[in-house]
Structures are given as C-alpha cells and as structure tokens.
Design an enzyme around this catalytic site. Structure first.
Site, short mmCIF file in Angstrom:
data_model
loop_
_atom_site.label_atom_id
_atom_site.label_comp_id
_atom_site.label_asym_id
_atom_site.label_seq_id
_atom_site.Cartn_x
_atom_site.Cartn_y
_atom_site.Cartn_z
N LYS A 1 45.89 51.89 53.14
CA LYS A 1 46.50 52.43 54.76
C LYS A 1 45.41 50.77 55.74
O LYS A 1 46.43 50.79 56.47
CB LYS A 1 45.65 53.04 55.48
CG LYS A 1 45.20 54.05 54.73
CD LYS A 1 44.45 55.27 54.18
CE LYS A 1 44.81 56.31 53.19
NZ LYS A 1 43.44 58.39 53.49
N ASP B 1 44.30 62.41 60.40
CA ASP B 1 45.09 62.58 58.60
C ASP B 1 45.57 64.07 59.22
O ASP B 1 45.94 65.76 58.05
CB ASP B 1 43.32 63.11 58.23
CG ASP B 1 43.04 62.18 57.09
OD1 ASP B 1 44.31 61.25 56.82
OD2 ASP B 1 42.14 61.59 57.06
N GLN C 1 36.97 58.62 55.21
CA GLN C 1 38.45 58.89 53.56
C GLN C 1 37.10 60.54 52.85
O GLN C 1 35.90 59.95 53.13
CB GLN C 1 37.82 57.29 53.56
CG GLN C 1 38.89 57.44 51.60
CD GLN C 1 39.84 57.97 51.57
OE1 GLN C 1 40.87 57.82 52.75
NE2 GLN C 1 40.93 58.34 51.11
N1 GUN Z 1 41.47 62.00 50.32
C1 GUN Z 1 42.26 62.25 48.99
N2 GUN Z 1 43.00 62.24 50.57
C2 GUN Z 1 43.02 61.74 51.43
C3 GUN Z 1 44.04 61.55 52.75
O1 GUN Z 1 45.16 61.87 53.20
N3 GUN Z 1 43.09 61.47 53.89
C4 GUN Z 1 41.64 61.34 54.06
N4 GUN Z 1 40.71 60.72 54.84
N5 GUN Z 1 41.06 61.51 53.30
C5 GUN Z 1 41.29 61.94 51.24
#
Ligand code: GUN
Length: 292
Positions: A52, A119, A96
């Site tokens: 990211k 998100d 995350q």
């Molecule tokens: N864990 C698995 N997929 C994601 C996501 O798209 N965002 C976040 N913050 N955690 C995750």
C-alpha cells in the site's frame, strides 16, 4: 479461458491516479496523504501494508507507515486513531486487520472518523453503501467491481454465487453485485459454512466469487462451463520449492478449473492488486468528500 488480469488493470488505474495528482499539483491543491497503522509483525499483513505504501509512492501520494509491537494496549491504539482523525494533513488512514486478540477490532474501526475511513469498514460507510449514498466502499469488493467493469464482464441478470460471508468481502460484495448498477443486477446467492449442497449451488453460478480463505476449495466439478471466476483467497502454504518456503494459494484449484472458465483471476496478480488500487481511489476521493 481468459485471465482477468488484476495487475494490469491496477496499473491502468495507477496511471490515471498519477495524472490526477499532477493536475492537483498544477492547480495548487493538496496532495493526498494516506497513513497506515500496522500492529505486530504478521508476514501477510506486513506485505500488504508495504504494498500500500509502495503504491502511494508510485502514484505520488504522500504516505506514513505507523508500526507498533503486538503488545500495544487498546487504549494507546485508540489514542493514535484519535490523533490521526484530528491531523489535518492526513486525508485517510487504515488500521490493518487482523489485530491481536486483546484489542477489540470493532471498537477501533468505530473510532475511525468515517470521513477518513478509506477502508470503508466503519458502520457509517457500510450503511451508506447499503443505501447507495456517498461514502467509502470497502476496498476488496470495490476492487472486484472495478475489475469486472474494466474487463467488460456482463453481470446483469447473471447468477452469482459468493462463497464466504465475511464483513470485508462476501457480505458487502453481495449487496454491491445485487443492486441496480453496472456492474450489478446479479441474482446473488451468499453461501457459507451452513449452506446445504454447496457444490450443487456453486455449479449453478455464471459468476463465482471464492472468498473463504481455504486453499483450492473450489474444484472443477463445482464449476459450470464458461463461468467467470474471481478468486479472493491468499493463503500462504508451505512450499519447499520456493526460496521463502511458502507459496500463495487462492481458494480455487486453478489448474483444473481454469480450462472450464470464460474468465478467471490468477493468484497472485488478480484481486490483490485491485484491493490496493481501490484504496488509492478512496484516498483520492477523500479529498472530494472533505472538500480539499
Ligand atoms: N486485512 C485484510 N484485508 C484488509 C483490508 O483491506 N484492509 C485492512 N485494514 N485490513 C485488511
């Protein structure tokens, strides 16, 4: 069979976003700034968060990575969330998941300002999504919609079977694919661990979304000829032939299923890059939502 190439599609999106950043710069506007909070050192989470941050660099967004040991208290994490909510330089941020067991994920998600929740996990944004109101769409489902759209996959009137009802993929995607939109207008069946005769149900699908996190769960006998398959799985399985000792496996037994499909996403290089692209789209969108 044609590959639904998430890597190439995400690259096209990144090129568009790069251009949007240049235009913002020319007009003297703020450059989007994404922050990512990572707790602990889970290998998968670390890889995703780094990807990211790398995507931000490539596009010209600013990014900040905030890392904590897995023993950080819930209170300290909530304090950081509050700080990010109130930092005018941060346009959007993510925490995350998963978080360590002693931290309440819902409490942390609810503490994020919905206007910075790129998100799309906050109940307010999920509610807005259900009602088709402006807000942030969850990154993986939005990435899948974008992948279908940009590859001209017909969804209207199709039978779509989603395997897995998670809050971040299966459940929101069932809503997005069933509403009156393009892509959309599918007849959606959301299946889960209690679904009776799952293989027969999946066999009826024109479009299969596999999102249960069980490697190679979908086998050729469950797939109708000509089906479109989107594989959301990314499980690390031991693999002695690889230097790092593991391989990434999807939820679909690719080698035997692919010859039966019209389109299929590879793992890696399918949904993963699209999730990251959607997060970038949401971060740029944060500027509009917040009039910056
Ligand atoms: N864990 C698995 N997929 C994601 C996501 O798209 N965002 C976040 N913050 N955690 C995750």
């Amino acid at each position: 069979m044609q590959l639904l190439d998430g890597k190439a599609t995400a690259e096209a999106i990144r090129a568009e976003l790069r251009k949007a950043v240049e235009e913002r710069k020319e007009n003297g506007k703020k450059i989007p700034h994404l922050a990512a909070v990572l707790v602990g050192s889970d290998g998968g989470s670390l890889t995703y968060v780094n990807a990211k941050v790398k995507a931000c660099d490539e596009i010209g967004f600013q990014s900040t990575l905030i890392q904590y040991q897995s023993d950080i208290s819930e209170e300290a994490l909530l304090h950081k969330v509050n700080e990010l909510n109130n930092d005018p330089d941060i346009d959007g941020f993510i925490v995350q998941l998963p978080l360590p067991d002693h931290i309440d994920e819902l409490k942390v998600t609810e503490a994020i300002d919905p206007k910075k929740d790129v998100d799309g996990f906050h109940p307010m944004n999920l509610g807005n999504m259900v009602l088709s109101l402006p807000g942030f769409l969850p990154a993986t489902p939005a990435g899948i919609m974008e992948l279908l759209k940009r590859n001209n996959i017909e969804t209207s009137g199709k039978n779509c079977v989603i395997i897995g009802r998670s809050n971040i993929v299966g459940t929101p995607l069932s809503i997005m694919l069933s509403r009156n939109s393009s892509p959309g207008n599918c007849t959606v069946t959301l299946t889960h661990s209690r679904t009776a005769n799952l293989p027969e149900v999946v066999k009826q699908a024109d479009i299969i979304i596999a999102a249960i996190g069980r490697p190679e769960f979908v086998t050729a006998d469950m797939v109708k000829d000509g089906a479109v398959i989107v594989d959301v799985g990314t499980t690390r399985v031991p693999d002695a032939t690889k230097k790092r000792g593991w391989a990434l496996k999807g939820d679909v037994k690719f080698d035997e299923v692919a010859p039966k499909c019209s389109f299929i996403t590879p793992v890696p290089g399918g949904v993963g890059p699209m999730t990251i692209a959607s997060l970038m789209i949401n971060t740029l969108r944060a500027m509009d939502l917040n009039n910056k």
